[in-house]
Design an enzyme around this catalytic site. Structure first.
Site, PDB file in Angstrom:
ATOM      1  N   LYS A 160     -15.786  -6.062   4.882  1.00  0.00           N
ATOM      2  CA  LYS A 160     -14.815  -7.544   5.548  1.00  0.00           C
ATOM      3  C   LYS A 160     -14.855  -7.857   7.274  1.00  0.00           C
ATOM      4  O   LYS A 160     -15.234  -6.156   7.882  1.00  0.00           O
ATOM      5  CB  LYS A 160     -13.847  -7.488   5.192  1.00  0.00           C
ATOM      6  CG  LYS A 160     -13.495  -7.263   3.741  1.00  0.00           C
ATOM      7  CD  LYS A 160     -11.924  -6.943   3.332  1.00  0.00           C
ATOM      8  CE  LYS A 160     -11.990  -7.002   1.656  1.00  0.00           C
ATOM      9  NZ  LYS A 160     -10.377  -6.862   1.159  1.00  0.00           N
TER      10      LYS A 160
ATOM     11  N   HIS B 124       1.154  -1.003   0.244  1.00  0.00           N
ATOM     12  CA  HIS B 124      -0.287  -0.450  -0.007  1.00  0.00           C
ATOM     13  C   HIS B 124       0.825   1.430   0.192  1.00  0.00           C
ATOM     14  O   HIS B 124       0.507   2.486  -0.736  1.00  0.00           O
ATOM     15  CB  HIS B 124      -0.799  -0.293   1.026  1.00  0.00           C
ATOM     16  CG  HIS B 124      -2.189  -1.343   1.420  1.00  0.00           C
ATOM     17  ND1 HIS B 124      -2.022  -1.803   2.667  1.00  0.00           N
ATOM     18  CD2 HIS B 124      -2.709  -1.291   0.767  1.00  0.00           C
ATOM     19  CE1 HIS B 124      -2.724  -2.671   2.483  1.00  0.00           C
ATOM     20  NE2 HIS B 124      -3.560  -2.689   1.121  1.00  0.00           N
TER      21      HIS B 124
ATOM     22  N   SER C  64      -2.788  -8.037   2.311  1.00  0.00           N
ATOM     23  CA  SER C  64      -3.351  -7.202   4.000  1.00  0.00           C
ATOM     24  C   SER C  64      -3.829  -9.425   5.422  1.00  0.00           C
ATOM     25  O   SER C  64      -2.941  -9.470   6.177  1.00  0.00           O
ATOM     26  CB  SER C  64      -4.120  -6.548   5.153  1.00  0.00           C
ATOM     27  OG  SER C  64      -3.664  -5.313   3.756  1.00  0.00           O
TER      28      SER C  64
ATOM     29  N   ARG D 150      -1.949  -5.075  -8.891  1.00  0.00           N
ATOM     30  CA  ARG D 150      -1.927  -6.240  -8.460  1.00  0.00           C
ATOM     31  C   ARG D 150      -1.244  -7.366  -9.418  1.00  0.00           C
ATOM     32  O   ARG D 150      -1.366  -6.973 -10.687  1.00  0.00           O
ATOM     33  CB  ARG D 150      -1.465  -6.939  -6.920  1.00  0.00           C
ATOM     34  CG  ARG D 150      -1.165  -5.569  -5.913  1.00  0.00           C
ATOM     35  CD  ARG D 150      -1.473  -6.823  -4.895  1.00  0.00           C
ATOM     36  NE  ARG D 150      -2.584  -6.112  -4.966  1.00  0.00           N
ATOM     37  CZ  ARG D 150      -4.252  -7.568  -4.314  1.00  0.00           C
ATOM     38  NH1 ARG D 150      -3.340  -7.667  -2.963  1.00  0.00           N
ATOM     39  NH2 ARG D 150      -4.872  -7.698  -4.465  1.00  0.00           N
TER      40      ARG D 150
HETATM   41  N1  COA Z   1      -0.363  -3.836  -1.926  1.00  0.00           N
HETATM   42  C1  COA Z   1      -0.259  -4.444  -1.323  1.00  0.00           C
HETATM   43  N2  COA Z   1      -1.944  -5.182  -0.999  1.00  0.00           N
HETATM   44  C2  COA Z   1      -2.745  -4.641  -1.206  1.00  0.00           C
HETATM   45  C3  COA Z   1      -2.387  -3.838  -2.445  1.00  0.00           C
HETATM   46  C4  COA Z   1      -1.357  -3.272  -2.352  1.00  0.00           C
HETATM   47  N3  COA Z   1      -1.151  -2.001  -3.542  1.00  0.00           N
HETATM   48  N4  COA Z   1      -4.169  -2.796  -2.739  1.00  0.00           N
HETATM   49  C5  COA Z   1      -4.739  -3.401  -2.588  1.00  0.00           C
HETATM   50  N5  COA Z   1      -3.866  -4.837  -2.046  1.00  0.00           N
HETATM   51  C6  COA Z   1      -4.964  -5.818  -1.197  1.00  0.00           C
HETATM   52  C7  COA Z   1      -5.255  -5.897   0.265  1.00  0.00           C
HETATM   53  O1  COA Z   1      -4.270  -5.547   1.276  1.00  0.00           O
HETATM   54  C8  COA Z   1      -6.440  -6.492   0.597  1.00  0.00           C
HETATM   55  O2  COA Z   1      -6.088  -7.487   0.378  1.00  0.00           O
HETATM   56  P1  COA Z   1      -6.862  -8.406   1.501  1.00  0.00           P
HETATM   57  O3  COA Z   1      -8.041  -8.769   1.037  1.00  0.00           O
HETATM   58  O4  COA Z   1      -5.867  -9.754   1.687  1.00  0.00           O
HETATM   59  O5  COA Z   1      -6.622  -9.091   3.265  1.00  0.00           O
HETATM   60  C9  COA Z   1      -7.196  -6.680  -0.405  1.00  0.00           C
HETATM   61  O6  COA Z   1      -5.731  -5.992  -2.019  1.00  0.00           O
HETATM   62  C10 COA Z   1      -7.824  -5.547  -1.335  1.00  0.00           C
HETATM   63  O7  COA Z   1      -7.738  -4.154  -0.700  1.00  0.00           O
HETATM   64  P2  COA Z   1      -9.389  -3.777   0.446  1.00  0.00           P
HETATM   65  O8  COA Z   1      -7.606  -2.477   0.861  1.00  0.00           O
HETATM   66  O9  COA Z   1      -9.674  -4.182   1.125  1.00  0.00           O
HETATM   67  O10 COA Z   1      -9.974  -2.940  -1.104  1.00  0.00           O
HETATM   68  P3  COA Z   1     -11.065  -3.032  -1.537  1.00  0.00           P
HETATM   69  O11 COA Z   1      -9.985  -3.091  -3.267  1.00  0.00           O
HETATM   70  O12 COA Z   1     -11.683  -4.564  -1.347  1.00  0.00           O
HETATM   71  O13 COA Z   1     -11.943  -1.819  -1.595  1.00  0.00           O
HETATM   72  C11 COA Z   1     -12.488   0.188  -1.288  1.00  0.00           C
HETATM   73  C12 COA Z   1     -11.865  -1.066  -0.316  1.00  0.00           C
HETATM   74  C13 COA Z   1     -12.662   0.486   0.386  1.00  0.00           C
HETATM   75  C14 COA Z   1     -11.389   0.455  -1.701  1.00  0.00           C
HETATM   76  C15 COA Z   1     -14.116  -0.514  -1.125  1.00  0.00           C
HETATM   77  O14 COA Z   1     -14.783  -1.061  -0.892  1.00  0.00           O
HETATM   78  C16 COA Z   1     -15.130   0.862  -1.214  1.00  0.00           C
HETATM   79  O15 COA Z   1     -15.215   1.344  -2.758  1.00  0.00           O
HETATM   80  N6  COA Z   1     -16.316   1.269  -0.062  1.00  0.00           N
HETATM   81  C17 COA Z   1     -16.581   1.791   0.321  1.00  0.00           C
HETATM   82  C18 COA Z   1     -18.315   1.971  -0.362  1.00  0.00           C
HETATM   83  C19 COA Z   1     -18.659   1.103  -1.371  1.00  0.00           C
HETATM   84  O16 COA Z   1     -18.555   2.874  -1.940  1.00  0.00           O
HETATM   85  N7  COA Z   1     -18.452   0.651  -2.275  1.00  0.00           N
HETATM   86  C20 COA Z   1     -18.637   0.278  -3.716  1.00  0.00           C
HETATM   87  C21 COA Z   1     -20.204  -0.245  -4.104  1.00  0.00           C
HETATM   88  S1  COA Z   1     -19.904  -0.348  -5.519  1.00  0.00           S
END
Ligand code: COA
Length: 160
Positions: A41, A17, A128, A90
């Site tokens: 989650k 990140h 993560s 990734r």
């Molecule tokens: N390096 C290492 N790991 C990374 C990474 C990076 N650059 N980018 C993402 N990851 C990993 C995270 O560690 C996580 O791992 P895990 O699931 O094994 O724990 C996984 O990728 C997903 O990352 P996360 O941070 O959970 O992001 P996400 O892509 O699932 O999105 C939000 C999270 C907050 C952006 C998303 O849920 C959101 O926008 N929520 C707000 C409500 C909303 O608008 N929802 C959408 C409606 S359509």
């Protein structure tokens, strides 16, 4: 002035990140790391802990701030007048999911651009959940997370 949001669950923040945040910070004038409170989650760390760890891990970056949010990402981005959302890509497995998220966000707000930055090879398979699993079994995670996160993981699992 250009402002980007790098959103995520950050449970906990990793070097993968931080790499994306640092690169976003060189491209944009300001970056807000947005820690999602309402995530589907079940998180290991509370929203306060995830936000605080992200703050400590990025305190060396002058144009980066950390906030939590509990709304739709598009609404949060509008509120902050963000020019873009920046996310890391990734392995190929991220693509389908990010494609879907982006399509949905575009339906909600067509003006919001999502920019993807490729993760470097060393972080391609870092996540993560891998870090959490490793730490829960007593493995050394110091190569993958900053010292403050390493300490927080040790404390979390020592009390379990
Ligand atoms: N390096 C290492 N790991 C990374 C990474 C990076 N650059 N980018 C993402 N990851 C990993 C995270 O560690 C996580 O791992 P895990 O699931 O094994 O724990 C996984 O990728 C997903 O990352 P996360 O941070 O959970 O992001 P996400 O892509 O699932 O999105 C939000 C999270 C907050 C952006 C998303 O849920 C959101 O926008 N929520 C707000 C409500 C909303 O608008 N929802 C959408 C409606 S359509």
């Amino acid at each position: 002035m250009t402002l980007a949001i790098t959103p995520g669950t950050f449970d906990p923040i990793t070097f993968g990140h931080i790499d994306i945040i640092m690169r976003a910070a060189t491209l944009m004038d300001e970056v807000i790391v947005a820690v999602a409170e309402s995530t589907p989650k079940h998180t290991l760390f509370t929203i306060e802990e995830r936000t605080q760890l992200a703050r400590e891990a990025t305190q060396h970056l002058a144009n980066v701030t950390v906030e939590s949010f509990d709304t739709l990402l598009v609404d949060y981005a509008q509120k902050r007048h963000a020019n873009a959302v920046i996310k890391g890509l990734r392995a190929i497995t991220d693509f389908e999911y990010e494609f879907q998220m982006n399509a949905m966000n575009q339906q909600l707000d067509v003006s919001l651009e999502t920019v993807f930055i490729m993760s470097p090879p060393e972080f391609m398979y870092l996540s993560s959940s891998v870090v959490r699993e490793l730490a829960s079994l007593g493995g050394d995670v110091s190569k993958f997370v900053p010292a403050c996160v390493d300490a927080a993981l040790r404390e979390k699992f020592a009390s379990r």
